[in-house]
Design an enzyme around this catalytic site. Structure first.
Site, PDB file in Angstrom:
ATOM      1  N   GLY A  45       0.812  -1.220   0.000  1.00 21.34           N
ATOM      2  CA  GLY A  45       0.000   0.000   0.000  1.00 21.34           C
ATOM      3  C   GLY A  45       0.837   1.258   0.000  1.00 21.34           C
ATOM      4  N   ALA A  46       1.913   1.259  -0.781  1.00 18.79           N
ATOM      5  CA  ALA A  46       2.852   2.390  -0.755  1.00 18.79           C
ATOM      6  C   ALA A  46       2.531   3.463  -1.776  1.00 18.79           C
ATOM      7  CB  ALA A  46       4.282   1.881  -0.971  1.00 18.79           C
ATOM      8  N   THR A  48       0.076   5.605  -1.593  1.00 19.70           N
ATOM      9  CA  THR A  48      -0.598   6.764  -1.023  1.00 19.70           C
ATOM     10  C   THR A  48      -0.376   6.833   0.484  1.00 19.70           C
ATOM     11  OG1 THR A  48      -2.758   7.911  -0.904  1.00 19.70           O
ATOM     12  CG2 THR A  48      -2.764   5.529  -0.578  1.00 19.70           C
ATOM     13  N   GLY A  49      -0.742   7.962   1.079  1.00 20.12           N
ATOM     14  CA  GLY A  49      -0.729   8.100   2.527  1.00 20.12           C
ATOM     15  C   GLY A  49       0.594   7.820   3.206  1.00 20.12           C
ATOM     16  N   ILE A  50       0.528   7.180   4.376  1.00 18.39           N
ATOM     17  CA  ILE A  50       1.743   6.940   5.153  1.00 18.39           C
ATOM     18  C   ILE A  50       2.659   5.934   4.462  1.00 18.39           C
ATOM     19  CG2 ILE A  50       0.592   7.529   7.318  1.00 18.39           C
ATOM     20  CD1 ILE A  50       0.504   4.578   7.988  1.00 18.39           C
ATOM     21  N   GLY A  51       2.095   5.059   3.636  1.00 17.00           N
ATOM     22  CA  GLY A  51       2.938   4.114   2.907  1.00 17.00           C
ATOM     23  C   GLY A  51       3.862   4.816   1.936  1.00 17.00           C
ATOM     24  N   SER A 174      -3.485  -0.006  14.755  1.00 19.29           N
ATOM     25  CA  SER A 174      -4.187   1.233  15.078  1.00 19.29           C
ATOM     26  C   SER A 174      -4.575   1.243  16.547  1.00 19.29           C
ATOM     27  CB  SER A 174      -5.454   1.363  14.225  1.00 19.29           C
ATOM     28  OG  SER A 174      -6.286   2.408  14.671  1.00 19.29           O
ATOM     29  N   TYR A 199     -13.480  -3.228  11.419  1.00 19.59           N
ATOM     30  CA  TYR A 199     -12.162  -2.601  11.314  1.00 19.59           C
ATOM     31  C   TYR A 199     -11.377  -2.798  12.605  1.00 19.59           C
ATOM     32  CZ  TYR A 199      -8.621   1.070  11.007  1.00 19.59           C
ATOM     33  OH  TYR A 199      -7.429   1.764  11.009  1.00 19.59           O
TER      34      TYR A 199
END
Length: 315
Positions: A45-46, A48-51, A174, A199
């Site tokens: 998942g790299a 977007t976002g923190i990835g 999380s 989740y």
């Protein structure tokens, strides 16, 4: 050897704010200047976002960063933006759909043929509060992608990690794990479904997986830790209109993806963590784990159930 000037300047500027609340929300910053020359990193998942921010940071440190993404086109766009920010970045994109075990196996098979070493595996990708859907293999989407997909990927690559030791495995969880329970009687929410609770269950599964894997890898020089990145303003909330509105209204109190990536980076590079395993981190420091996340019995049972669902024998 120093951290690349470009990234240091980028982090320094973006972490400043005229709003005191914004500075508080930003959280801790990874201060390690460790280099990763000659090291290979895999991040799911790299795109977007923190990835993506984690990929940029580790690329600036000299690592070869492999970005495993479901959407290759978006992955290539992210890789291009990383190269634009740091021209010497060694980043590459490979297709991986964590909602399809055939895709995971195909990815791993090709990866093992073409990559000789793997020093850092960051299980970062995830879904959040999506409508009730199932993966290709019939798993509820949250538990299927966030836990079972990464469980299988790690299983398929664990031999390479052990041969590459010292190596590190990070599982992005999380704070939501505090509100989760592993519903063994209805793991896939077929009896009843609440996207928030699904989740939370998957994030608790992340913590339990990291702790159990760390226990099983004791003495191998492969460490495993879980991470809470903080409440990050990213597109992870795209499935919930209410969450998107709340995140927009209260964005000044949320972390940016750059800020959210700091604990992942810290756990991936900090020299003082070279032998630390089975822990949970937030804001670049050890963090509280809910009682249900510390249960050895639950962790062991989840391990066995996961192996059974995936059709693997991981002793």
């Amino acid at each position: 050897m120093r951290l690349g000037f470009e990234l240091w300047l980028y982090r320094d500027v973006t972490s400043r704010s005229v709003f005191p609340n914004r500075r508080y929300a930003a959280g801790a910053v990874c201060k390690s200047t460790a280099r990763l020359d000659g090291k290979t990193v895999l991040i799911t998942g790299a795109n977007t976002g923190i990835g993506k921010e984690t990929a940029l940071d580790l690329a600036v440190r000299g690592a070869r960063v492999i970005m495993a993404c479901r959407n290759v086109e978006k992955g290539e766009e992210a890789a291009a933006s990383i190269r634009a920010a740091y021209s010497e970045a060694k980043v590459e994109v490979r297709e991986l759909d964590l909602a399809d075990t055939c895709s995971i196996r195909a990815f791993a098979q090709k990866f093992l043929r073409e990559v000789n070493h793997l020093h850092i595996l960051i299980n970062n990708a995830g879904v959040m509060m999506c409508p009730y859907t199932k993966t290709v293999d019939g798993f509820e989407m949250h538990i299927g992608v966030n836990h079972l997909g990464h469980f299988l990927l790690t299983y398929l690559l664990i031999g390479l990690l052990r041969r590459s030791a010292p190596a590190r495995v990070l599982v992005v969880s999380s704070l939501a794990h505090n509100f989760g329970w592993i519903r063994f009687h209805d793991l896939h929410s077929q009896g009843s479904y609440n996207s928030g609770l699904a989740y939370c269950q998957s994030k608790l599964a992340n913590v339990l997986f990291a702790r159990e894997l760390a226990r099983r890898l004791k003495g191998t020089n492969v460490t495993v830790n879980s991470v809470h990145p903080g409440t990050v303003n990213s597109d992870l909330t795209r499935h919930s209109t209410l969450m998107m509105i709340l995140f927009t209204v209260f964005s000044v109190f949320l972390k940016t993806p750059l800020e959210g990536a700091q604990t992942s980076v810290y756990c991936a590079v900090a020299e003082e963590l070279h032998s630390v395993s089975g822990k949970h981190f937030s804001d670049c420091a050890p963090a509280f784990v809910a009682p249900q996340g510390r249960s050895e019995e639950t962790a062991s049972k989840l391990w066995d159930v996961s192996c059974e669902l995936l059709g693997i024998d991981w002793d």
